[in-house]
Design a protein around this motif. Structure first.
Motif, PDB file in Angstrom:
ATOM      1  N   THR A  38      10.649  -6.272   9.427  1.00 35.01           N
ATOM      2  CA  THR A  38      12.292  -6.082   9.813  1.00 35.01           C
ATOM      3  C   THR A  38      12.700  -7.352   9.277  1.00 35.01           C
ATOM      4  O   THR A  38      13.905  -7.424   9.408  1.00 35.01           O
ATOM      5  N   THR A  39      11.968  -8.271   8.945  1.00 33.42           N
ATOM      6  CA  THR A  39      12.648  -9.647   8.516  1.00 33.42           C
ATOM      7  C   THR A  39      13.010  -9.426   6.898  1.00 33.42           C
ATOM      8  O   THR A  39      13.638 -10.333   6.334  1.00 33.42           O
TER       9      THR A  39
ATOM     10  N   LEU B 236       1.274   4.155  -2.930  1.00 32.34           N
ATOM     11  CA  LEU B 236       1.236   5.836  -2.482  1.00 32.34           C
ATOM     12  C   LEU B 236       2.516   6.509  -3.101  1.00 32.34           C
ATOM     13  O   LEU B 236       2.228   7.491  -3.683  1.00 32.34           O
TER      14      LEU B 236
ATOM     15  N   ALA C  18       7.611   1.596   6.961  1.00 30.60           N
ATOM     16  CA  ALA C  18       7.552   2.157   8.271  1.00 30.60           C
ATOM     17  C   ALA C  18       8.435   1.542   9.185  1.00 30.60           C
ATOM     18  O   ALA C  18       8.938   2.265  10.154  1.00 30.60           O
ATOM     19  N   PRO C  19       8.944   0.465   9.102  1.00 30.63           N
ATOM     20  CA  PRO C  19       9.803  -0.053  10.215  1.00 30.63           C
ATOM     21  C   PRO C  19      11.437   0.375   9.937  1.00 30.63           C
ATOM     22  O   PRO C  19      12.264   0.197  10.781  1.00 30.63           O
ATOM     23  N   LEU C  20      11.752   1.127   8.794  1.00 32.55           N
ATOM     24  CA  LEU C  20      12.949   1.735   8.628  1.00 32.55           C
ATOM     25  C   LEU C  20      12.961   2.984   9.493  1.00 32.55           C
ATOM     26  O   LEU C  20      12.130   3.854   9.779  1.00 32.55           O
ATOM     27  N   ASN C  21      14.087   3.489   9.318  1.00 31.67           N
ATOM     28  CA  ASN C  21      14.511   5.126   9.747  1.00 31.67           C
ATOM     29  C   ASN C  21      15.716   5.586   9.124  1.00 31.67           C
ATOM     30  O   ASN C  21      16.604   4.868   8.490  1.00 31.67           O
TER      31      ASN C  21
ATOM     32  N   MET D 164      13.576  -6.068   5.701  1.00 32.72           N
ATOM     33  CA  MET D 164      14.440  -4.809   5.204  1.00 32.72           C
ATOM     34  C   MET D 164      15.742  -4.894   4.914  1.00 32.72           C
ATOM     35  O   MET D 164      16.440  -4.136   4.130  1.00 32.72           O
ATOM     36  N   SER D 165      16.518  -5.841   5.840  1.00 29.77           N
ATOM     37  CA  SER D 165      17.869  -6.160   5.403  1.00 29.77           C
ATOM     38  C   SER D 165      18.303  -6.461   4.116  1.00 29.77           C
ATOM     39  O   SER D 165      19.240  -6.330   3.755  1.00 29.77           O
ATOM     40  N   TYR D 166      17.167  -7.021   3.181  1.00 30.41           N
ATOM     41  CA  TYR D 166      17.383  -7.394   2.024  1.00 30.41           C
ATOM     42  C   TYR D 166      17.850  -6.096   1.049  1.00 30.41           C
ATOM     43  O   TYR D 166      18.584  -6.284   0.131  1.00 30.41           O
TER      44      TYR D 166
ATOM     45  N   VAL E 156      21.240  -6.178   0.693  1.00 31.13           N
ATOM     46  CA  VAL E 156      21.721  -7.090  -0.532  1.00 31.13           C
ATOM     47  C   VAL E 156      21.675  -6.767  -1.744  1.00 31.13           C
ATOM     48  O   VAL E 156      22.628  -6.981  -2.635  1.00 31.13           O
TER      49      VAL E 156
ATOM     50  N   ILE F 297       0.683  -1.259   0.034  1.00 32.10           N
ATOM     51  CA  ILE F 297       0.050   0.156  -0.032  1.00 32.10           C
ATOM     52  C   ILE F 297       0.947   1.256   0.030  1.00 32.10           C
ATOM     53  O   ILE F 297       0.637   2.500  -0.841  1.00 32.10           O
TER      54      ILE F 297
ATOM     55  N   PHE G 200      19.043   3.706   9.485  1.00 35.36           N
ATOM     56  CA  PHE G 200      18.857   2.289   8.659  1.00 35.36           C
ATOM     57  C   PHE G 200      19.152   2.715   7.165  1.00 35.36           C
ATOM     58  O   PHE G 200      19.741   2.033   6.625  1.00 35.36           O
TER      59      PHE G 200
END
Ligand code: B1M
Lengths: 513, 236
Positions: free
Chosen positions: B168-169, B125, B197-200, B171-173, B176, B121, B203
């Protein structure tokens, strides 16, 4: 007022101080509802929604993505499989579910006194799930760690109002992605003896959850009983993805429970109207639950609903408003008509900190969920920021509210003592009730005592440091963690569990995606 | 959809002066009127306006107003989608002309959610706002592997690579993908923007992105700034 009741010595000040200040230890495994249900919709509306949901299943269908095995199972059961689009003849899903899905089931805890029955007139309150961040007054907002995870498991264990240890109470971002489920399940098994939820982010992780439970409950016991309940979200609209299907199949095959949850942000993931949203929810839930019954007839399955609306101004999820409450009421009735347990609710809010917005939005959803007849109430405590953050102080404020739900649902005591005719006669007009025999006999448990609210005079409150609710909650969680004691786990089982984890962790390299 | 109240006089676009017409196009974009925007675009081209001037004065300027009112909570998401759609109508006419004259479009972007992540979503946007700001966005959908990103980058040669993750599972990608770009010595070719949303901010820096964006409006503003900076650096 005459009081001649015999008074016995009770140990004086020391004993009373100890009794009144101790953390409540009495176990209430779950809530038994004794009040009538509140049905928001009339028969005509309910039948129409059921009819429309059947049309959705028959005409539009549901996508089951990237899982050939699932498509095969659906086809064999009589569904019309066209690529990944699966259409169900009218009434098929309902008939399959009603033929084998249990109306209620027992989820066993490692402490049998804490076994929960999920379904029927029971309500089980469960902590919030899934937040990548945590926050507290001392350190603000930060990524969650396994330490935070352990803390929330401990707090949930100590909270008399919560009946379940939950699942991903927060996401331990400090651990490798492909191994953190080991540490999460371990925390639930070690630091709590309440029932827990399993990992769903990969079928292997679901299998690890089952295998870890076997170390503690025993192989046969796990195959014959349900020891975990796990969250399978539909990827609304009208889609299930391979990750969720994979985990769901593992759990079903081991007779473990799954919650099939259309997780809807109405307006983005479903129509903007309530009836349209409820129709879609019912269709998705029917398809998912029927699929579980095809995988293993009789495997416990829960009809889930997570309802929120998006802000039409920026797309962000909103909580505590009237529309999702209506959706929740309607879905609860539909689940009862279908005859399966229902999951929804919680102390949901969009607030960033435990402020007034957090309080009223959460109270709205919590009360609605309770009255609506939710059986498994996920997200009861800790939820902030639409699920992005787990709050320590918010958790305390929420468990305080949660403990009251039991009173609300247990109804009015209509026994002789409850009727209190004696008291009314004894006191009569113009006097007060504080000292009468009936009050003496009942006062301690008569009214809910909040652990957070301050009802003192202004001056007393000021003398106590002028603390607001969040500041008081801050003191409470710290005290709880300080006083926490582990529920004993048999050393041999603990050994076996650790051994299993170490072997599995060593068998493949760490990865962060 | 325009309100009857304001639609009393029938406006004939071709009878308007240049200035009146651009003003009217700003309003038509605001109201999400695709056909009117296409007509206006053609009229300005017939009056010998260069394509890049039509783009900047009529379309981008109009969408800037849309962006401001979206930010201020006056316009709602479905309205901005309509406006962006109208803008795309105009862009479709301008695109070949811009290419002919060698004039640069506002910018181009490839966007998708990372492997394992189906939350889209927010990405949708962002796409909407970027298109509204005049960017040409290729949306490669959800669940993208390194290979999928690389293939799209090679095919569309965008100014910007956008990655979105809500878990969070997953975002580390992003790291990569960025590491793969570095390894193939492609990193300098693209501006990399990340969000979810879980980034900042930290990060975003840690994975080696050029920018972390907190929301869709921030994404389009940041994209404009970074593309301009990069072009200035290249020409100066
Ligand atoms: C390139 O440049 C840019 C720039 C800016 C960018 C950008 C890129 N991308 C985004 N932005 C920014 O701009 C956007 C617009 O302003 C913003 O985008 P956002 O996406 O942030 O905002 C959107 C407009 C609205 N927000 C959203 O759409 C996300 C809302 C929440 C509630 C959410 C939803 C809706 C969903 N979910 Co999921 N979900 C949650 C979310 C919690 C939350 N409050 O964020 C979260 C992220 N989910 C979570 C989980 C656990 C899961 N979800 C899952 C599934 C789903 C649904 C399918 C049900 C649904 C997604 C539907 C869809 N089509 O997208 C599962 C995973 C699926 C998968 N493989 O990806 C599942 C694992 C749940 C399960 N057990 O099944 C949690 C994350 C846990 C973690 N480890 O990080 C979670 C925080 C909720 C929770 N507490 O459980 C900005 O971030």
């Amino acid at each position: 007022m005459s009081q001649h009741s015999p008074r016995r010595r009770s140990g004086g000040r020391k004993a009373k101080r100890a009794a009144r200040q101790q953390v409540q230890t009495e176990i209430t495994a779950f809530i038994e509802r004794k009040i009538p249900y509140f049905d928001y919709l009339d028969e005509e509306s309910l039948s129409l929604i059921e009819h429309n949901a059947d049309k959705v299943l028959e005409e539009i269908g549901i996508e089951f993505r990237d899982d050939q095995e699932a498509l095969g199972i659906l086809k064999d059961a009589g569904a019309d499989v066209d690529g990944e689009r699966v259409r169900f003849p009218s009434g098929m899903c309902r008939a399959i579910i009603q033929a084998s899905a249990p109306a209620e089931y027992t989820q066993h805890a490692r402490n049998p006194e804490r076994n929960v029955i999920i379904g029927g007139d029971r309500t089980v309150l469960v902590p919030a799930y899934g937040s990548p961040f945590v926050r507290d007054l001392d350190q603000g907002r930060r990524y969650a760690t396994i330490k935070d995870f352990e803390n929330f498991v401990k707090l949930a264990y100590l909270a008399p109002g919560l009946h379940h240890s939950g699942g991903t109470v927060c996401e331990p971002v400090d651990l490798p992605v492909n191994k953190r489920h080991f540490d999460m399940i371990y925390s639930h098994l070690r630091y709590s003896d309440k029932p827990f939820m399993g990992s769903v982010t990969h079928p292997d992780r679901a299998q690890d959850t089952v295998d870890m439970a076997k170390q503690v409950f025993g192989d046969d016991f796990v195959e014959q009983n349900t020891v975990c309940t796990s969250l399978i979200n539909a990827n609304s609209p009208m889609t299930f993805d391979a990750t969720m299907l994979g985990a769901a199949k593992v759990y079903a095959r081991h007779n473990q429970a799954t919650i099939i949850s259309p997780f809807i942000l109405a307006g983005a993931m479903s129509p903007v109207t309530l009836a349209g949203t409820v129709t879609q929810i019912l269709a998705e839930a029917l398809a998912g639950m029927a699929f579980i019954q095809m995988v293993r007839p009789g495997a416990p399955v829960v009809f889930g609903t997570f309802a929120s609306a998006v802000s039409m101004q920026n797309g962000a999820p909103t909580f505590g408003t009237a529309e999702p409450s209506i959706v929740l009421y309607a879905a609860a009735t539909l689940a009862r008509r279908l005859g399966v347990p229902f999951r929804s609710g919680g102390g949901l809010c969009a607030a960033k900190i435990p402020d007034a917005q957090a309080a009223y939005e959460s109270a709205n959803t919590l009360q609605t969920a309770a009255i609506a007849g939710v059986n498994f109430m996920l997200h009861t405590a800790g939820w902030l920021e639409g699920g992005l953050s787990m709050g320590y102080e918010k958790f305390i404020l929420d468990i305080d509210q949660a403990a009251m739900i039991k009173i609300l649902l247990e109804g009015m005591d209509m026994s002789e003592n409850g009727q209190a005719m004696d008291a009314l006669r004894a006191v009569g007009p113009g006097a007060h009730f504080l000292g009468c025999e009936h009050t003496q006999a009942n006062f301690e448990t008569a009214f809910y005592r909040s652990i957070v609210a301050d009802n003192n005079s202004f001056e007393q409150w000021q003398a106590d440091g002028s603390l607001d609710a969040a500041q008081r909650a801050n003191l409470i969680w710290k005290t709880m963690l300080n006083e926490y004691e582990e529920p004993p786990l048999e050393p041999a089982k603990h050994e076996a569990l650790l051994d299993f984890i170490n072997r599995r962790k060593a068998s493949f390299p760490d990865s962060n995606y | 959809m325009s309100d009857d109240m304001y639609d009393e006089e029938d406006i004939v676009l071709s009878e308007l002066s240049d200035e009146e017409l651009t003003q009217q196009m700003h309003d038509d974009l605001y109201d999400g009127l695709k056909e009117e925007i296409e007509e206006g675009t053609r009229i300005l081209l017939d009056r010998d306006w260069p394509a890049d001037k039509v783009l900047s004065d009529a379309l981008v300027a109009g969408m800037t107003i849309v962006g401001i009112d979206f930010r201020d909570g006056i316009l709602f998401v479905p309205e901005v989608l309509q406006a962006a759609n109208a803008m795309k109508g105009g862009m479709a006419i301008l695109r070949p002309l811009l290419a002919e004259t060698g004039a640069k479009p506002v910018g181009t972007m490839v966007i998708g959610t990372v492997k394992g992540d189906i939350h889209d979503i927010g990405k949708n946007l962002v796409t909407m706002m970027m298109e509204g700001a005049g960017f040409e966005v290729t949306d490669i959908g959800i669940n993208n592997s390194v290979e999928a990103y690389l293939e799209a980058l090679e095919k569309y040669e965008p100014d910007i690579l956008g990655m979105s993750a809500l878990l969070t599972t997953t975002m580390s990608y992003m790291k990569v993908v960025i590491d793969a770009l570095v390894e193939r010595q492609l990193r300098h070719k693209y501006i990399v923007m990340v969000g979810g949303a879980p980034l900042n901010e930290e990060f975003g820096e840690a994975v080696g992105a050029d920018a972390y964006c907190r929301d869709a409006a921030d994404a389009s503003e940041t994209a404009l700034r970074l593309v301009t900076e990069k072009r200035e650096a290249a020409s100066g």
